[in-house]
Design a protein around this motif. Structure first.
Motif, mmCIF file in Angstrom:
data_model
loop_
_atom_site.group_PDB
_atom_site.id
_atom_site.type_symbol
_atom_site.label_atom_id
_atom_site.label_comp_id
_atom_site.label_asym_id
_atom_site.label_seq_id
_atom_site.Cartn_x
_atom_site.Cartn_y
_atom_site.Cartn_z
ATOM 1 N N VAL A 63 -5.074 2.433 2.785
ATOM 2 C CA VAL A 63 -6.411 2.669 2.237
ATOM 3 C C VAL A 63 -6.676 1.739 1.065
ATOM 4 O O VAL A 63 -7.751 1.156 0.928
ATOM 5 C CB VAL A 63 -6.562 4.146 1.806
ATOM 6 N N SER A 64 -5.686 1.570 0.204
ATOM 7 C CA SER A 64 -5.817 0.650 -0.926
ATOM 8 C C SER A 64 -4.566 -0.211 -1.013
ATOM 9 O O SER A 64 -3.484 0.188 -0.547
ATOM 10 C CB SER A 64 -6.018 1.433 -2.234
ATOM 11 N N TRP A 65 -4.725 -1.377 -1.620
ATOM 12 C CA TRP A 65 -3.642 -2.350 -1.667
ATOM 13 C C TRP A 65 -3.475 -2.902 -3.078
ATOM 14 O O TRP A 65 -4.445 -3.072 -3.804
ATOM 15 C CB TRP A 65 -3.917 -3.502 -0.697
ATOM 16 N N SER A 71 4.111 8.890 -1.427
ATOM 17 C CA SER A 71 3.798 9.301 -2.800
ATOM 18 C C SER A 71 3.800 8.104 -3.729
ATOM 19 O O SER A 71 4.420 7.076 -3.449
ATOM 20 C CB SER A 71 4.825 10.326 -3.285
ATOM 21 N N GLU A 72 3.098 8.264 -4.847
ATOM 22 C CA GLU A 72 3.085 7.190 -5.838
ATOM 23 C C GLU A 72 4.450 7.094 -6.526
ATOM 24 O O GLU A 72 5.111 8.084 -6.670
ATOM 25 C CB GLU A 72 2.005 7.490 -6.900
ATOM 26 N N SER A 90 0.845 -1.181 0.000
ATOM 27 C CA SER A 90 0.000 0.000 0.000
ATOM 28 C C SER A 90 0.887 1.239 0.000
ATOM 29 O O SER A 90 1.871 1.300 0.739
ATOM 30 C CB SER A 90 -0.909 0.027 1.232
ATOM 31 N N ARG A 91 0.540 2.215 -0.818
ATOM 32 C CA ARG A 91 1.273 3.479 -0.851
ATOM 33 C C ARG A 91 0.425 4.642 -0.324
ATOM 34 O O ARG A 91 0.815 5.801 -0.444
ATOM 35 C CB ARG A 91 1.746 3.774 -2.272
ATOM 36 N N ASP A 92 -0.731 4.316 0.245
ATOM 37 C CA ASP A 92 -1.588 5.378 0.784
ATOM 38 C C ASP A 92 -2.026 5.076 2.209
ATOM 39 O O ASP A 92 -3.146 5.337 2.603
ATOM 40 C CB ASP A 92 -2.794 5.607 -0.123
ATOM 41 N N GLY A 93 -1.106 4.516 2.982
ATOM 42 C CA GLY A 93 -1.397 4.276 4.390
ATOM 43 C C GLY A 93 -2.418 3.194 4.634
ATOM 44 O O GLY A 93 -3.133 3.232 5.646
ATOM 45 N N GLY A 150 0.824 7.150 5.866
ATOM 46 C CA GLY A 150 -0.346 7.444 5.054
ATOM 47 C C GLY A 150 -0.151 8.552 4.043
ATOM 48 O O GLY A 150 -1.082 8.896 3.322
ATOM 49 N N VAL A 151 1.080 9.098 3.944
ATOM 50 C CA VAL A 151 1.271 10.180 2.984
ATOM 51 C C VAL A 151 2.365 9.836 1.978
ATOM 52 O O VAL A 151 2.948 10.699 1.354
ATOM 53 C CB VAL A 151 1.672 11.501 3.701
#
Length: 385
Positions: free
Chosen positions: A69-71, A384-385, A64-67, A381-382
């Motif tokens: 939230v999505s995987w 970056s892509e 996950s790259r958004d803490g 959670g922060v």
């Protein structure tokens, strides 16, 4: 002060967050109903990795790259066709040329995940059951078996300790020189490399296995470290919670010394080492072998601040009397300051201490059995892509 805690459990990955009043609440649940064997929060870029073990479907790895939230499912380590693992514990004749019976090497669990050095973006290390070490240079998009360790003749003397197959559960990367890598195998002892895994040496000198015949008790190949942890500020100092005791090295695992002053017992699974003080370490003791419950039903944490010469038993905030919580290998953690600790238990309880273990706050209950606990790094959670 830590404000988020990741708990890898038998039924998903739970994120606990500290509220404004100091209480902790479940903020997020990922992979609900799937066993999560280990989780990594990479401090270099904030990415989160979760190892998912799907019963019939095998072990998988998600990022996950958004803490959380999505995987995204990414590559899982895999053994090349034709590789085998031994099927039984060796007898007293460690030099037998007959060798043990074998079975195909198939990934059953991801048991360790660690980032490479600060200046090695994308480098990850992974330990598995059966006892393989894998490396990725592309953030887990692909993995390579570290053949220099896997192909050692001694590996065929490894045997399952706590699991049916040998398991590589501890990976210690020297923060001052990431080429120095140390791993621990249950049961296979400690192994060390000074060249990023090109060559390995057995580093179990001084470990003792009382479950072996007397003439094999110090055989370095058949040792059962339950967990190995290093002091980040003094990477030559390592601690091991072993199957039958606590051991410490101050020379980079060239030798180990048994610690005999531990109270109320020297058996357990977890160990956490102070990141700046190599003399300080925490353990969660229990009765060993067939019992494996807290001593006298009193759930405690033991701490040494003098390199194992003495231990303080801490119980404030922990259940006393008819308490049967066990803390597994990766379910005790300490923050980068060495002040905040967290642990989760086999009965789905979690505690946090903000005073270096002197007292504990019960932050979660009725969760699935907890396999691993890790604080999320600052900025969780922060990424970056």
């Amino acid at each position: 002060m830590q404000d988020r805690l990741l708990l890898s459990t038998r039924k998903g990955l739970f994120t606990l967050a500290r509220g404004s009043g100091g209480s902790w609440d479940i903020e997020q649940v990922a992979h609900l109903a799937s066993p999560i064997s280990i989780t990594l929060c990479d401090p270099r870029d904030g990415a989160v990795y979760a190892a998912v073990t799907h019963g019939h479907f095998g072990a998988h790895l998600h990022r996950s790259r958004d803490g959380g939230v999505s995987w995204q499912e990414i590559a899982a380590p895999s053994f090349p066709a034709g590789e085998v693992v031994p099927q039984r514990m060796p007898d007293g004749d460690a030099d037998s040329t007959a060798g043990p019976p074998t079975k195909p090497a198939t990934l059953s669990e991801i048991w360790a995940l660690e980032p490479g050095g600060r200046d090695e973006p994308g480098v990850l290390w992974c330990g598995t059951i059966p006892g393989g070490l894998f490396r990725s240079d592309d953030y887990g998009d692909s993995w390579s078996l570290v053949r220099s360790l896997w192909d050692r003749e001694e590996r065929m003397q490894w045997f399952g300790g706590g699991k049916d197959d040998p398991g590589l559960h501890s990976i210690c990367i020297d923060p001052t020189d990431p080429r120095r890598v140390k791993v621990a195998v249950s049961c296979g002892g400690v192994w060390a490399s000074d060249d990023a895994g090109a060559e390995w040496r057995c580093a179990s000198e001084g470990l003792r296995a009382e479950y072996m015949p007397p003439d094999q008790a110090y055989n370095p190949i058949v040792q059962d470290p339950h967990l190995m942890a290093a002091c980040l500020a003094a990477s030559g100092c390592l601690w091991i919670q072993h199957h039958n005791g606590i051991f410490r090295s101050t020379d980079g695992a060239k030798s180990w010394r048994e610690i005999t002053a531990a109270q109320p017992s020297a058996f357990g699974f977890a160990v956490a080492v102070h990141p700046h003080d190599p003399e300080t370490a925490w353990f969660v003791p229990a009765q060993k072998d067939e019992t494996r419950v807290p001593v006298n039903g009193e759930f405690v944490v033991s701490k040494t601040t003098d390199g194992g010469a003495s231990f303080q038993v801490m119980r404030q905030g922990l259940p006393q009397g008819h308490a049967y919580d066990i803390v597994f290998r990766h379910a005790l953690t300490v923050d980068d300051a060495g002040q905040c600790l967290a642990m989760g238990s086999s009965t789905g309880n979690a505690w946090v201490s903000e005073d270096a273990g002197e007292s504990w706050n019960h932050v979660a209950q009725h969760l699935p059995p907890i396999y691993a606990a890790r604080f999320a790094p600052e900025g969780y959670g922060v990424a970056s892509e």
